[in-house]
Design a protein around this motif. Structure first.
Motif, short mmCIF file in Angstrom:
data_model
loop_
_atom_site.label_atom_id
_atom_site.label_comp_id
_atom_site.label_asym_id
_atom_site.label_seq_id
_atom_site.Cartn_x
_atom_site.Cartn_y
_atom_site.Cartn_z
N VAL A 81 1.79 15.72 26.07
CA VAL A 81 3.02 16.26 25.49
C VAL A 81 2.96 16.20 23.97
O VAL A 81 3.32 17.17 23.28
CB VAL A 81 4.25 15.52 26.04
N GLU A 82 2.51 15.08 23.43
CA GLU A 82 2.44 14.94 21.97
C GLU A 82 1.43 15.92 21.38
O GLU A 82 1.70 16.56 20.36
CB GLU A 82 2.07 13.50 21.59
N ALA A 83 0.29 16.08 22.02
CA ALA A 83 -0.72 17.04 21.54
C ALA A 83 -0.15 18.46 21.59
O ALA A 83 -0.30 19.23 20.63
CB ALA A 83 -1.99 16.93 22.39
N ALA A 84 0.49 18.81 22.68
CA ALA A 84 1.07 20.15 22.81
C ALA A 84 2.14 20.39 21.75
O ALA A 84 2.21 21.47 21.16
CB ALA A 84 1.66 20.34 24.21
N ARG A 85 2.95 19.39 21.49
CA ARG A 85 4.00 19.51 20.47
C ARG A 85 3.40 19.82 19.11
O ARG A 85 3.97 20.57 18.31
CB ARG A 85 4.80 18.21 20.40
N LEU A 86 2.22 19.28 18.86
CA LEU A 86 1.54 19.48 17.59
C LEU A 86 0.59 20.69 17.60
O LEU A 86 -0.08 20.96 16.61
CB LEU A 86 0.76 18.22 17.21
#
Length: 57
Positions: free
Chosen positions: A26-31
């Motif tokens: 989720v964090e990678a996708a957000r970035l």
């Protein structure tokens, strides 16, 4: 990421491995990155921090 993985290894929290994986996805996708890219960016940041810390001594 390493701290989260280490915590999961020591606590063996039920569902913890899936949580760590979901968190990083989720964090990678957000970035706008892959998990591998995010991990590499974190590693580079830690390396830069260590270099600055040594230079300040």
């Amino acid at each position: 990421m390493d701290s989260m993985i280490q915590l999961q290894k020591t606590t063996r929290m039920e569902g913890g491995e899936a949580f760590v994986l979901r968190f990083w996805e989720v964090e990678a996708a957000r970035l706008g990155m892959s998990v591998a890219q995010l991990s590499e960016q974190c590693n580079q940041s830690l390396s830069a921090y260590d270099t600055l810390w040594r230079l300040s001594e």
